[in-house]
Design a protein around this motif. Structure first.
Motif, PDB file in Angstrom:
ATOM      1  N   ILE A 190     -13.635  13.790  34.235  1.00 38.90           N
ATOM      2  CA  ILE A 190     -13.145  15.166  34.369  1.00 38.90           C
ATOM      3  C   ILE A 190     -13.665  16.041  33.241  1.00 38.90           C
ATOM      4  O   ILE A 190     -14.163  17.158  33.463  1.00 38.90           O
ATOM      5  CB  ILE A 190     -11.598  15.178  34.396  1.00 38.90           C
ATOM      6  N   PHE A 191     -13.590  15.541  32.008  1.00 39.89           N
ATOM      7  CA  PHE A 191     -14.041  16.358  30.884  1.00 39.89           C
ATOM      8  C   PHE A 191     -15.561  16.451  30.810  1.00 39.89           C
ATOM      9  O   PHE A 191     -16.095  17.445  30.325  1.00 39.89           O
ATOM     10  CB  PHE A 191     -13.453  15.825  29.578  1.00 39.89           C
ATOM     11  N   MET A 192     -16.268  15.442  31.318  1.00 37.98           N
ATOM     12  CA  MET A 192     -17.716  15.559  31.392  1.00 37.98           C
ATOM     13  C   MET A 192     -18.102  16.662  32.375  1.00 37.98           C
ATOM     14  O   MET A 192     -19.004  17.466  32.115  1.00 37.98           O
ATOM     15  CB  MET A 192     -18.317  14.219  31.840  1.00 37.98           C
ATOM     16  N   LEU A 193     -17.392  16.730  33.511  1.00 38.41           N
ATOM     17  CA  LEU A 193     -17.648  17.783  34.501  1.00 38.41           C
ATOM     18  C   LEU A 193     -17.325  19.154  33.934  1.00 38.41           C
ATOM     19  O   LEU A 193     -18.114  20.107  34.086  1.00 38.41           O
ATOM     20  CB  LEU A 193     -16.806  17.516  35.752  1.00 38.41           C
ATOM     21  N   LEU A 194     -16.181  19.284  33.264  1.00 38.68           N
ATOM     22  CA  LEU A 194     -15.804  20.576  32.685  1.00 38.68           C
ATOM     23  C   LEU A 194     -16.802  20.992  31.602  1.00 38.68           C
ATOM     24  O   LEU A 194     -17.144  22.178  31.472  1.00 38.68           O
ATOM     25  CB  LEU A 194     -14.394  20.498  32.114  1.00 38.68           C
ATOM     26  N   GLY A 195     -17.279  20.025  30.825  1.00 38.24           N
ATOM     27  CA  GLY A 195     -18.289  20.340  29.811  1.00 38.24           C
ATOM     28  C   GLY A 195     -19.575  20.838  30.421  1.00 38.24           C
ATOM     29  O   GLY A 195     -20.216  21.764  29.906  1.00 38.24           O
ATOM     30  N   MET A 196     -19.985  20.228  31.536  1.00 40.99           N
ATOM     31  CA  MET A 196     -21.202  20.663  32.220  1.00 40.99           C
ATOM     32  C   MET A 196     -21.047  22.088  32.748  1.00 40.99           C
ATOM     33  O   MET A 196     -21.944  22.927  32.569  1.00 40.99           O
ATOM     34  CB  MET A 196     -21.518  19.727  33.380  1.00 40.99           C
ATOM     35  N   ILE A 197     -19.922  22.378  33.388  1.00 43.50           N
ATOM     36  CA  ILE A 197     -19.693  23.711  33.952  1.00 43.50           C
ATOM     37  C   ILE A 197     -19.653  24.761  32.849  1.00 43.50           C
ATOM     38  O   ILE A 197     -20.248  25.841  32.963  1.00 43.50           O
ATOM     39  CB  ILE A 197     -18.383  23.734  34.762  1.00 43.50           C
ATOM     40  N   GLN A 198     -18.960  24.421  31.755  1.00 47.99           N
ATOM     41  CA  GLN A 198     -18.884  25.348  30.620  1.00 47.99           C
ATOM     42  C   GLN A 198     -20.273  25.664  30.078  1.00 47.99           C
ATOM     43  O   GLN A 198     -20.595  26.821  29.808  1.00 47.99           O
ATOM     44  CB  GLN A 198     -18.012  24.723  29.532  1.00 47.99           C
TER      45      GLN A 198
END
Length: 591
Positions: A190-198
């Motif tokens: 989840i945090f890897m995905l949020l980091g990518m989007i950010q």
């Protein structure tokens, strides 16, 4: 002066371009996912197959062999990913692709089946290759013409690395151990995905930095020109071109290494042997590992003498440092393999009464304070960039709302219980915590007139780390042969992590520093590959030997296992001290 980089410095946060802090948070989430997953992998794989939160019941050699192969590839794939970004797709696209692949990897592992475990690890390895080398490349481009700011920039960036490791181990570890392993693996994704989007929606801040190379022909010509002239010593230098024997040795080395890397976990997990035979009494995996080592030494013996004297001497010095690096990481990386098993099986982690209360308070402080500091950085970034990258900032805000929610829930659960069983993974956060505490002191030491020479730093790094293992050897001296459990004080584990971290601060940052000083500019990229190969070998050795913790404990005792990682590093540290006069001559004035 680069106009693009000048524009970066017009919009600053805490004295640095706002884009640096976008990279700070992107790297933080990637490290969150990497260390969070790694913290629970071996515990999950080797956990009992029954109980409230069952594992898979793997044998320890199988679990650590898989971890070792994964860790080895983590340090090898960036060589390819960096080249692709430099020449084909650009740094920013590489970061996005890498983050997406790693998100898929973590999601696959959360499904908790063998097939999806292997698929997940494959995606993590490939994604890491795209991601890892290109974050620092963007920083390097961003600070062109501002070299005086680079040290501060990298310090801020690596604080993000440690913050991510700290948060990932703490939250993924807590969820994995207390709620369910899938939740721990899933949170990393989840945090890897949020980091990518950010990162993706923050790209307007970077201008044309990190875009796909526009003039590949010119890039190739520039590369050839750099190959023809060495910046070292400011003189022209004869080239050491690769010849047939070099290619033959390199090819044989790669084939032998790959057979070992792949066959080792396959043989231990599924009893699958790619090449099933024995040579000189060595089973196939170990034979190919030794063959690869011999071939690599031959490559060095064949190539290094062909360089000019100063370059040759400096490369010999750097090769010696690489050897020390291999053995350092072979011991240090027990933190990801055998030490969690020791923590689970041999450490008394149950606290009651006042000790439980004291621990809960300490845990709350070391949890809340770092997150509060990072949140302050986040707010500072918002103030400067919300109008330009509002969507990126919103995603980042959502990430921190999730973090704070999990932290509050974790602390509430902890304070609600009368007694407290400290999580296995909690001890792993000590490394990041000690780095944050002691790194500024080491920086001041290196900047003072008492800055020790390279050989002394390497020697101290090995010996100080060995003291940590020596404490564990002393603590386990009375554990009976073959004992599967014990109730030893957790103080020994805390002290071990302290000395391991101090050893890391002596040695680990020095490798890249001396690489840049000893190696000619035209060879930096290639020698980066050699240095990361040394770390990769160390990681694989760590878990190859660590996988025998059960066997060694049965035959010689647990104390003997830790003595291996005490005696060998101390011996190598003393050798490093003894080599100081020789290394000083070989380095030709480099300090």
């Amino acid at each position: 002066m680069n106009t693009t980089t000048e524009n970066f410095f017009k919009n600053k946060v805490m004295g640095h371009p706002a884009g640096l802090f976008v990279l700070f948070f992107t790297e933080m989430w990637e490290r969150f996912s990497y260390y969070g997953m790694r913290a629970i992998l071996v515990i999950f794989l080797t956990g009992a197959i029954t109980g409230e939160n069952p594992g898979w019941g793997w044998e320890k050699p199988a679990a650590l062999s898989l971890l070792g192969t994964y860790a080895m590839f983590v340090y090898l794939t960036p060589i390819v990913g960096g080249w692709l970004a430099d020449n084909k797709i650009g740094y920013r696209s590489a970061v996005v692709v890498g983050a997406l692949l790693m998100t898929l990897g973590h999601a696959s592992m959360a499904i908790e089946t063998p097939t999806f475990l292997y698929i997940g690890i494959f995606f993590l390895i490939i994604g890491n290759g795209f991601f890892k080398p290109n974050m620092t490349s963007i920083i390097s481009k961003m600070y062109e013409g501002h070299d005086e700011k680079k040290d501060g920039a990298y310090n801020i960036f690596y604080m993000g690395v440690n913050a991510g490791a700290f948060l990932g181990i703490m939250l993924c570890g807590w969820l994995g151990e207390n709620v369910g392993w899938s939740y721990g693996f899933g949170l990393a994704g989840i945090f890897m995905l949020l980091g990518m989007i950010q990162f993706y929606f923050a790209q307007p801040l970077f201008g044309n930095i990190g875009e796909k190379p526009k003039n590949e022909k010119k890039d190739m010509i520039d590369t050839l020109q750099e190959d023809l002239i060495s910046k070292t010593e400011g003189v022209k230098e004869k080239l050491n071109r690769f010849v047939s024997i070099d290619y033959i040795l390199i090819g044989a080395f790669i084939i032998s290494a790959l057979i070992f890397i792949v066959n080792d976990p396959l043989s231990k997990i599924g009893d699958i042997n790619t090449l099933n035979f024995s040579v000189f009494g060595l089973e196939n995996s170990l034979f190919f590992a030794l063959l690869a080592a011999i071939l690599f030494i031959l490559i060095l013996i064949v190539r290094i003498p062909r360089y000019d004297k100063i370059v040759r001497d400096r490369m010999i010095a750097f090769t010696i440092f690489c050897i020390f690096t291999i053995f350092f990481w072979a011991a240090f990386e027990q933190a990801a393999g055998s030490l969690p098993l020791y923590t689970r099986d041999y450490t008394d982690r149950v606290l009651e009464g006042n000790w439980a209360t004291i621990f809960k308070i300490i845990d709350a402080v070391v949890t809340i304070v770092p997150i509060a500091i990072i949140t302050y950085v986040l707010i500072s970034l918002f103030r400067k960039t919300f109008n330009r990258i509002s969507l990126s900032n919103i995603v980042l805000a959502i990430s921190f709302i999730i973090v704070w929610g999990l932290v509050v829930y974790k602390l509430w659960i902890n304070f609600s219980a009368e007694a407290k069983e400290v999580e296995i993974t909690w001890f792993a956060i000590l490394n990041s915590l000690f780095i944050i505490i002691f790194a500024p002191l080491f920086t001041k030491w290196w900047d003072s007139k008492y800055n020790p020479p390279a050989s002394v730093k390497y020697g101290l790094g090995l010996i100080v780390m060995a003291i940590g293992f020596g404490l564990l050897a002393f603590a386990t001296r009375n554990v009976p042969l073959g004992a599967e459990s014990a109730k030893l004080s957790m103080v020994w584990l805390v002290l071990a992590y302290l000395f391991h971290t101090l050893g890391e601060l002596f040695l680990s940052p020095m490798g890249l520093s001396y690489l840049s000083k000893l190696v000619p500019a035209r060879m930096i990229a290639f020698m980066f590959g050699v240095y990361y190969l040394a770390i990769a070998i160390g990681n694989k050795m760590a878990h190859y030997v660590g996988g025998d913790i059960e066997k060694i404990t049965e035959e010689s005792g647990l104390s003997y296992f830790f003595l291996i990682f005490t005696v060998i590093p101390i011996g190598l540290g003393l050798i490093s001290f003894a080599l100081h006069p020789l290394l000083k001559r070989l380095m030709h004035g480099v300090k």
